[in-house]
Design a protein around this motif. Structure first.
Motif, PDB file in Angstrom:
ATOM      1  N   ILE A   1      49.639  14.087  74.031  1.00 42.02           N
ATOM      2  CA  ILE A   1      49.796  14.693  72.712  1.00 42.02           C
ATOM      3  C   ILE A   1      49.896  13.561  71.695  1.00 42.02           C
ATOM      4  CG2 ILE A   1      51.276  16.139  71.254  1.00 42.02           C
ATOM      5  CD1 ILE A   1      52.324  17.311  74.025  1.00 42.02           C
ATOM      6  N   GLU A   2      49.072  13.645  70.659  1.00 36.51           N
ATOM      7  CA  GLU A   2      49.115  12.666  69.568  1.00 36.51           C
ATOM      8  C   GLU A   2      49.451  13.399  68.279  1.00 36.51           C
ATOM      9  OE1 GLU A   2      46.392   9.331  67.216  1.00 36.51           O
ATOM     10  OE2 GLU A   2      45.416  10.763  68.547  1.00 36.51           O
ATOM     11  N   VAL A   3      50.354  12.834  67.496  1.00 33.71           N
ATOM     12  CA  VAL A   3      50.746  13.427  66.215  1.00 33.71           C
ATOM     13  C   VAL A   3      50.314  12.512  65.081  1.00 33.71           C
ATOM     14  CG1 VAL A   3      52.700  14.052  64.758  1.00 33.71           C
ATOM     15  CG2 VAL A   3      52.686  14.712  67.163  1.00 33.71           C
ATOM     16  N   GLY A   4      49.696  13.083  64.058  1.00 32.59           N
ATOM     17  CA  GLY A   4      49.274  12.311  62.900  1.00 32.59           C
ATOM     18  C   GLY A   4      48.154  11.343  63.179  1.00 32.59           C
ATOM     19  N   PRO A   5      47.059  11.790  63.814  1.00 28.03           N
ATOM     20  CA  PRO A   5      45.978  10.871  64.167  1.00 28.03           C
ATOM     21  C   PRO A   5      45.168  10.351  62.994  1.00 28.03           C
ATOM     22  CG  PRO A   5      45.371  13.124  64.713  1.00 28.03           C
ATOM     23  CD  PRO A   5      46.831  13.148  64.324  1.00 28.03           C
ATOM     24  N   GLY A   6      45.241  11.036  61.829  1.00 22.94           N
ATOM     25  CA  GLY A   6      44.475  10.573  60.673  1.00 22.94           C
ATOM     26  C   GLY A   6      42.996  10.517  60.984  1.00 22.94           C
ATOM     27  N   PRO A   7      42.342   9.394  60.698  1.00 22.90           N
ATOM     28  CA  PRO A   7      40.899   9.299  60.954  1.00 22.90           C
ATOM     29  C   PRO A   7      40.544   9.147  62.429  1.00 22.90           C
ATOM     30  CG  PRO A   7      41.712   7.225  60.096  1.00 22.90           C
ATOM     31  CD  PRO A   7      42.867   8.200  60.006  1.00 22.90           C
ATOM     32  N   GLY A   8      41.548   8.902  63.279  1.00 24.40           N
ATOM     33  CA  GLY A   8      41.288   8.898  64.713  1.00 24.40           C
ATOM     34  C   GLY A   8      41.201   7.547  65.391  1.00 24.40           C
ATOM     35  N   GLY A   9      41.824   6.522  64.816  1.00 25.85           N
ATOM     36  CA  GLY A   9      41.788   5.204  65.443  1.00 25.85           C
ATOM     37  C   GLY A   9      42.432   5.189  66.818  1.00 25.85           C
ATOM     38  N   LEU A  10      43.694   5.604  66.893  1.00 21.84           N
ATOM     39  CA  LEU A  10      44.379   5.669  68.179  1.00 21.84           C
ATOM     40  C   LEU A  10      43.738   6.718  69.083  1.00 21.84           C
ATOM     41  CD1 LEU A  10      46.710   4.790  70.007  1.00 21.84           C
ATOM     42  CD2 LEU A  10      48.184   6.420  68.810  1.00 21.84           C
ATOM     43  N   THR A  11      43.231   7.786  68.497  1.00 21.74           N
ATOM     44  CA  THR A  11      42.572   8.839  69.274  1.00 21.74           C
ATOM     45  C   THR A  11      41.392   8.271  70.040  1.00 21.74           C
ATOM     46  OG1 THR A  11      43.103  10.259  67.378  1.00 21.74           O
ATOM     47  CG2 THR A  11      41.752  11.212  69.123  1.00 21.74           C
ATOM     48  N   ARG A  12      40.633   7.392  69.416  1.00 20.07           N
ATOM     49  CA  ARG A  12      39.487   6.775  70.097  1.00 20.07           C
ATOM     50  C   ARG A  12      39.939   5.980  71.315  1.00 20.07           C
ATOM     51  NH1 ARG A  12      35.067   4.660  65.602  1.00 20.07           N
ATOM     52  NH2 ARG A  12      34.969   6.592  64.366  1.00 20.07           N
ATOM     53  N   SER A  13      41.030   5.243  71.163  1.00 23.94           N
ATOM     54  CA  SER A  13      41.540   4.469  72.300  1.00 23.94           C
ATOM     55  C   SER A  13      42.034   5.391  73.412  1.00 23.94           C
ATOM     56  CB  SER A  13      42.655   3.528  71.845  1.00 23.94           C
ATOM     57  OG  SER A  13      42.145   2.521  70.997  1.00 23.94           O
TER      58      SER A  13
END
Length: 273
Positions: free
Chosen positions: A49-61
Motif C-alpha cells: 500500500i502506497e499513500v500519496g504517490p503523486g506523479p508516481g516516482g516511488l510507485t515506479r520503483s
C-alpha cells in the motif's frame, strides 16, 4: 520501466505542481526511490500500500520490485490521471484508489502479507502513523518517509529531548529505526527541512484496541505538559495513587519513563476504563 516518460514530463502534462496544502514534495530520483524499496526487504508475494504517490516516482520503483500488487491511495485529482496512465502502461499489479488515506482502513484493501511503503504527505504523516499503529498486527512492515524531526521523535531513546508520545506509541508496538536520510534538495520542490525513512516492524505481541486507546490517553496526559512532574500531569488518571501502584516516583517526568514503565501504567489505567 525504461519505456515510461520522464516524471518531469508527467508533472508538466498533468499540471502537477506540488501543493503546500497537501504536504506534497515529490521525490523523482529513481536511485533514491529504488533504495527506499530495498529497505522494505524481499517483497515477493507481498501486497504493498502506497499513500500519496503523486506523479508516481516511488510507485515506479515498487512496480520494478517483486511485489505481488501495489495499491496507491491518492487524494489529489490531478495525480489520478498520471497514476491511471502508469497503471495502463504497466499492467494489473497497480491499483489506484482516489481518496483520503485518513478515511480509509488500509489493511482492508489488500490480502496478507501486506506492507505500507510511502513518502507520506507531511501534513498527515503523524496522525496517519498512529492510525496504522492501532492495527500494527495487520502489517508485516511499514517503510515510511517523514520530516527528519518527526523520524527522530519516532525513534528517540528514553531520556532524550526528542522522546515523547510518538516515540512511546510507536516503539511500544514496533521495532523502529531510521534507515535512510535525504536532504531537502532531493525533492521537488525542496522542503525547508531534511527527511528520513523509518522502518517499522510490528512486535509479535500487540495490545488490544482498548489497551492501545488507554496508552493514547496516558501518553497525551503525560507529555501534554512536559515540564510537569507526573503527579500533576497524570492527576486526572489517578495521580500519586496511580504512580504508587506502579512503583514510579511522582516527582519524575514523562520523558524519563521507559516503555516498560509506560506499559505498567497503562495496565493499571486500562483496568479502570
Amino acid at each position: 520501466m525504461a519505456h515510461l516518460p520522464p516524471l518531469r514530463e508527467v508533472i508538466a502534462r498533468h499540471g502537477l505542481a506540488a501543493r503546500h496544502s497537501l504536504g506534497q514534495h515529490f521525490l523523482l530520483d529513481a536511485n533514491l526511490t529504488d533504495r527506499i524499496v530495498r529497505h522494505a526487504g524481499d517483497l515477493a508475494g507481498r501486497h504493498v500500500i502506497e499513500v500519496g504517490p503523486g506523479p508516481g516516482g516511488l510507485t515506479r520503483s515498487l512496480l520494478a520490485s517483486a511485489a505481488a500488487s501495489i495499491t496507491a491511495i491518492e487524494l489529489d485529482r490531478r495525480a489520478i490521471g498520471a497514476l491511471c496512465e502508469l497503471a495502463a502502461a504497466t499492467g494489473p499489479r497497480l491499483r489506484v484508489i482516489e481518496g483520503d488515506a485518513m478515511a480509509i482502513e488500509a489493511a482492508s484493501l489488500v490480502a496478507s502479507p501486506r506492507q505500507v511503503i510511502a513518502n507520506l504527505p507531511y501534513n498527515i504523516a503523524s496522525p496517519l502513523l498512529i492510525r496504522w499503529l492501532r492495527r500494527a498486527a495487520s502489517f508485516e512492515r511499514l517503510t515510511l518517509m517523514f520530516q527528519q524531526e518527526v523520524a527522530e521523535r519516532i525513534c528517540a531513546a528514553v531520556g532524550t529531548a526528542a522522546y515523547g508520545r510518538l516515540s512511546v506509541l510507536t516503539q511500544w508496538t514496533c521495532e523502529a529505526r531510521i534507515v535512510m536520510r535525504l536532504p531537502s534538495e532531493a525533492f521537488t520542490p525542496p522542503p525547508k527541512v531534511a527527511s528520513a525513512v523509518v522502518s517499522l516492524t510490528p512486535r509479535p505481541t500487540q495490545p488490544d484496541p482498548g489497551r492501545f486507546a488507554a496508552m493514547e490517553s496516558l501518553t497525551a496526559a503525560a507529555f501534554g505538559q512536559r515540564r510537569k512532574m507526573l503527579r500533576g500531569s497524570l492527576r486526572a488518571l489517578g495521580g500519586e495513587a496511580l504512580l504508587a501502584r506502579a512503583g514510579i516516583a511522582p516527582e519524575r517526568r514523562a520523558e524519563t519513563l521507559s516503555l516498560a514503565e509506560f506499559d505498567r501504567l497503562v495496565g493499571l489505567t486500562a483496568g479502570q476504563r
